[in-house]
Design an enzyme around this catalytic site. Structure first.
Site, short mmCIF file in Angstrom:
data_model
loop_
_atom_site.label_atom_id
_atom_site.label_comp_id
_atom_site.label_asym_id
_atom_site.label_seq_id
_atom_site.Cartn_x
_atom_site.Cartn_y
_atom_site.Cartn_z
CG ASP A 33 -1.60 1.26 1.51
OD1 ASP A 33 -2.25 1.75 0.56
OD2 ASP A 33 -1.53 1.80 2.63
CG ASP A 62 -1.89 7.52 0.21
OD1 ASP A 62 -1.03 8.40 0.09
OD2 ASP A 62 -2.67 7.18 -0.70
C1 XBP Z 1 -5.54 5.97 0.51
C2 XBP Z 1 -6.69 6.79 0.22
C3 XBP Z 1 -6.56 7.83 -0.77
C4 XBP Z 1 -5.83 9.09 -0.37
C5 XBP Z 1 -6.18 10.17 -1.34
O1 XBP Z 1 -6.00 4.70 0.96
O2 XBP Z 1 -7.75 6.59 0.74
O3 XBP Z 1 -7.85 8.21 -1.10
O4 XBP Z 1 -6.24 9.51 0.93
O5 XBP Z 1 -5.88 9.81 -2.65
P1 XBP Z 1 -5.05 3.43 0.92
P2 XBP Z 1 -6.76 10.32 -3.90
O6 XBP Z 1 -3.77 3.81 1.63
O7 XBP Z 1 -5.80 2.39 1.71
O8 XBP Z 1 -4.84 3.02 -0.51
O9 XBP Z 1 -7.27 11.67 -3.54
O10 XBP Z 1 -5.81 10.33 -5.06
O11 XBP Z 1 -7.89 9.34 -4.09
MG MG Z 2 -2.98 3.09 3.45
#
Ligand code: XBP
Ligand code: MG
Length: 256
Positions: free
Chosen positions: A9, A11
């Site tokens: 993953d 973020d």
């Molecule tokens: C990450 C997210 C993303 C970011 C924003 O979740 O939820 O939506 O917060 O990105 P994970 P975008 O780590 O579970 O993949 O605005 O580009 O959607």
């Molecule tokens: Mg995440």
């Protein structure tokens, strides 16, 4: 069953991008669009339950701004607002303020040196992934990952398993030959639903989530001079560890 690939993953897992990255970029896009919306640190923690930026904006409008008059072309309007947010976010990353979490570069380099395949499975927009890899690993960073599965390439975002299924299919591997790395309950649910053994690294937004089903839960991946506390483990381990390939192989094999 041999361990052949690591799926990451982005973020919260590779880097702490949410509070000082995505959140700030959303607020900048709102201000630029003349909206008086402000997602403070606490509210943003709540909104993170909805994966995906466009989905998060729609949820906010529906639940926090019920009286706000939506434009007729609401979906396109959200897409434009979100494109502005992506522009602000990638600019922020270009300023270099967001670093990889402890142990990430070390483990990626060790995995590469030992021929493990690397991939990314994330909900975020593809441009955000490349901006983060460029700003933290340099121009070669993207090539470290054989498959980058991101954003709207699948219709259903995490906790749906779709993005993991997409990446596994492109790798041509069954889940039992892979390990996933996640930081959130939604991410863990997505990885587990795709059949993947999962390591969780918590952060301030996710440490109270339910991580039932994770093989290992850590504060972070650890560095030799800064081991991580072990928060939960399916193997008997010391109180602190530096997660290296040897430990990953033991975990994957289920051997103490
Ligand atoms: C990450 C997210 C993303 C970011 C924003 O979740 O939820 O939506 O917060 O990105 P994970 P975008 O780590 O579970 O993949 O605005 O580009 O959607
Ligand atoms: Mg995440």
């Amino acid at each position: 069953m041999k361990l052949e690939a690591l799926l990451f993953d982005v973020d919260g897992t590779l880097a702490d991008t949410e509070r000082d990255g995505h959140r700030v970029a959303f607020n900048r896009a709102f201000a630029e669009a003349g909206l008086d919306w402000n997602w403070d640190v606490r509210l943003y923690g709540e909104l993170l339950a909805i994966a995906g930026g466009k989905e998060r904006i729609r949820h906010y409008v529906a639940h926090h701004r019920p009286d706000w008059r939506q434009p007729a072309d609401f979906d396109e309007w959200v897409a434009r607002l979100h494109a502005a947010k992506t522009r602000h976010y990638t600019a922020l990353l270009g300023e270099g303020g967001i670093q990889l979490r402890p142990g990430v570069k070390r483990l990626l380099a060790e995995a590469r040196a030992h021929g493990l395949r690397l991939a990314i499975a994330t909900t975020t927009t593809p441009d955000n992934v490349t901006a983060l890899l460029d700003s933290t690993l340099g121009p070669d960073g993207r090539a470290w990952f054989e498959v980058i599965g991101a954003g709207d390439v699948v219709p259903a975002k995490k906790p749906a398993p779709d993005i993991y299924a997409y990446v596994l299919e492109r790798l041509g591997l069954p889940p039992c030959r892979c390990l996933a790395f996640e930081d959130s309950e939604n991410g863990l649910r997505a990885a587990r639903a795709a059949g993947l053994m999962t390591v969780v690294v918590v952060n301030d937004y996710t440490r109270d989530h339910d991580f039932t089903g994770a093989a290992l839960v850590l504060e972070h991946l650890g560095e030799p001079d800064m081991p991580s506390r072990v928060l939960a483990s399916t193997l008997p381990l010391d109180d602190t560890v530096v997660l290296d390939l040897a430990l990953l192989h033991r975990l994957h094999a289920g051997k103490p």
